[in-house]
Each structure stands twice: as structure tokens, then as C-alpha cells.
Design a protein around this motif. Sequence first.
Motif, mmCIF file in Angstrom:
data_model
loop_
_atom_site.group_PDB
_atom_site.id
_atom_site.type_symbol
_atom_site.label_atom_id
_atom_site.label_comp_id
_atom_site.label_asym_id
_atom_site.label_seq_id
_atom_site.Cartn_x
_atom_site.Cartn_y
_atom_site.Cartn_z
ATOM 1 N N LEU A 1 -9.873 7.165 -3.897
ATOM 2 C CA LEU A 1 -10.840 8.017 -3.210
ATOM 3 C C LEU A 1 -11.237 9.212 -4.068
ATOM 4 N N ARG A 2 -10.354 9.649 -4.940
ATOM 5 C CA ARG A 2 -10.668 10.782 -5.825
ATOM 6 C C ARG A 2 -11.677 10.398 -6.909
ATOM 7 N N GLN A 3 -11.851 9.096 -7.142
ATOM 8 C CA GLN A 3 -12.780 8.632 -8.175
ATOM 9 C C GLN A 3 -14.172 8.323 -7.631
ATOM 10 N N VAL A 4 -14.282 8.184 -6.319
ATOM 11 C CA VAL A 4 -15.519 7.679 -5.717
ATOM 12 C C VAL A 4 -16.710 8.586 -5.979
ATOM 13 N N ASP A 5 -16.562 9.872 -5.759
ATOM 14 C CA ASP A 5 -17.689 10.796 -5.906
ATOM 15 C C ASP A 5 -18.249 10.754 -7.320
ATOM 16 N N GLY A 6 -17.382 10.645 -8.310
ATOM 17 C CA GLY A 6 -17.840 10.590 -9.691
ATOM 18 C C GLY A 6 -18.536 9.302 -10.065
ATOM 19 N N ARG B 1 -23.749 3.514 -2.258
ATOM 20 C CA ARG B 1 -22.966 3.242 -1.057
ATOM 21 C C ARG B 1 -21.599 2.733 -1.469
ATOM 22 N N PHE B 2 -20.579 3.180 -0.739
ATOM 23 C CA PHE B 2 -19.200 2.754 -0.974
ATOM 24 C C PHE B 2 -18.669 2.102 0.286
ATOM 25 N N TYR B 3 -18.200 0.852 0.155
ATOM 26 C CA TYR B 3 -17.642 0.099 1.280
ATOM 27 C C TYR B 3 -16.134 -0.025 1.088
ATOM 28 N N LEU B 4 -15.382 0.395 2.101
ATOM 29 C CA LEU B 4 -13.923 0.421 2.041
ATOM 30 C C LEU B 4 -13.341 -0.300 3.248
ATOM 31 N N GLY C 1 0.766 -1.238 0.000
ATOM 32 C CA GLY C 1 0.000 0.000 0.000
ATOM 33 C C GLY C 1 0.794 1.283 0.000
ATOM 34 N N GLY C 2 2.138 1.206 0.043
ATOM 35 C CA GLY C 2 2.937 2.430 0.050
ATOM 36 C C GLY C 2 2.904 3.135 1.390
ATOM 37 N N THR C 3 3.242 4.414 1.385
ATOM 38 C CA THR C 3 3.323 5.198 2.619
ATOM 39 C C THR C 3 1.999 5.162 3.383
ATOM 40 N N ASP C 4 2.049 4.773 4.644
ATOM 41 C CA ASP C 4 0.855 4.639 5.492
ATOM 42 C C ASP C 4 -0.157 3.652 4.928
ATOM 43 N N GLY C 5 0.230 2.874 3.929
ATOM 44 C CA GLY C 5 -0.687 1.939 3.296
ATOM 45 C C GLY C 5 -1.780 2.603 2.487
ATOM 46 N N MET C 6 -1.606 3.892 2.169
ATOM 47 C CA MET C 6 -2.699 4.674 1.580
ATOM 48 C C MET C 6 -2.471 5.100 0.136
#
Length: 217
Positions: free
Chosen positions: A159-164, A171-174, A147-152
Motif C-alpha cells: 500500500l505504501r507503493q501504490v501512490d507512487g 485505478r488500483f484493484y485490491l 498474510g501475517g498478522t491480520d493477513g495484512m
Amino acid sequence: MIPTPDLSHLTKEDYKRVYEPAEDTFLLLDALEADADAIRALAPRVCLEIGSGTGIVSSFLGQIVGASDALFLCTDINPLSTACTARTGSQNKIPIEPLVASLARPLTSRLRHAVDVLVFNPPYVPTYEVEVDAAQRNGGISGSWAGGTDGMQVTDAFLRQVDGLLSPLGRFYLVAVKQNNVPKIKNLMSEVFALQSEIVLQRRAGSEHLFVLRFAR
């Protein structure tokens, strides 16, 4: 109780190359089952899973929604995962359509504000940035956990794609771990995208403290 999808068609060789369901997977299944009535009430038309692995999550979601009532789409960077996902869908009589892709990039225009149930169990393990870059580039099994730095790193990109993607009632499950800074994720989605969130379930699994977050407008 909703039965766990049948994975008897998969072998030890498959699990050497595709992420085998583990505690995080089953926590996500439990969260979806806890929300099953609310998910059915949405009458979903489009369900999308990012990083489908074996296809167990989308097959489970298909059992909740009804195999003939929605379009079940999945993406994964690992072509072996998409092959396993297709086989798992067939094994469980869920018509899943898997696609080899990074996150939802090829689908963002086609599915704009159309996804009713969006699911992502991301690579959340903190690693060096070079590891996640290599994992995403190579499309192998390490892409399911690095996941890279902080696993994020991968999660932040999605997360930038979710709203679109989310429909008005979607509903979005993460899935996340404590090291991902769950409060920061919740604040980001609220302040930047006006998506409200709740922790559906959380559980300790060995050294990990796992969460499933649900986001909605």
C-alpha cells in the motif's frame, strides 16, 4: 460476457506449486468485468499485476483493454508462477511480461505515476509473522496465501507503493477479506495518500467474506 482465459495448458503438477484460481480470483475477474467500460475509457498504456500466479487476471485484463493497446507487466516472488503467467499470456494471445520480484520494488522508479490499471490479489490469510517471512523468503506457493498478522503484512508493505505507481487517472484493484479490516484500509489510503475508494464487489465464499476495493485519485 468476457470469456474466462484458457488455462488448459496448466496441469495438476503446476497447481501443486502455483496458486490455482479460486473464489477470490473469480471475484476479482467479476469486478474487472463490472468496470470494463470505465477501464477501456482510460485507454490504459500500462497495466501492472502484483502476484500474478497463473496469469489468469492479467490475461483477462488484456481481453478487456485489447492485447495490442497496453503494456502488461506482472510480478511474482515464485519463479514457477512467472513461468505459468508467460504461458497463459501466450495461450490467450496477451503479451504479458512477467518478472520475478517482490511486489513492485524493481519497477517503482521506472513506473512512477505511470500505471493506469494496478491489480493485487494479495496473500491475505492471517498467519504467524514467521510464516509470512518464510513464505516471502522461499518464494513458493505459500507466498500466495500467508498474510501475517491480520493477513495484512504483505498488503501493508505494498500500500505504501501504490501512490507512487498510479497515473493521474489510474485505478488500483485490491482483494481483501473481512479480517483485513476493510474500513481501516480505506481510511489509510484516503488520509495518508488521498486515494478515494469504493467496494466494487463483495461475496461470501465458505468461511470467507471477500471484497474487491477500487482506489483512485
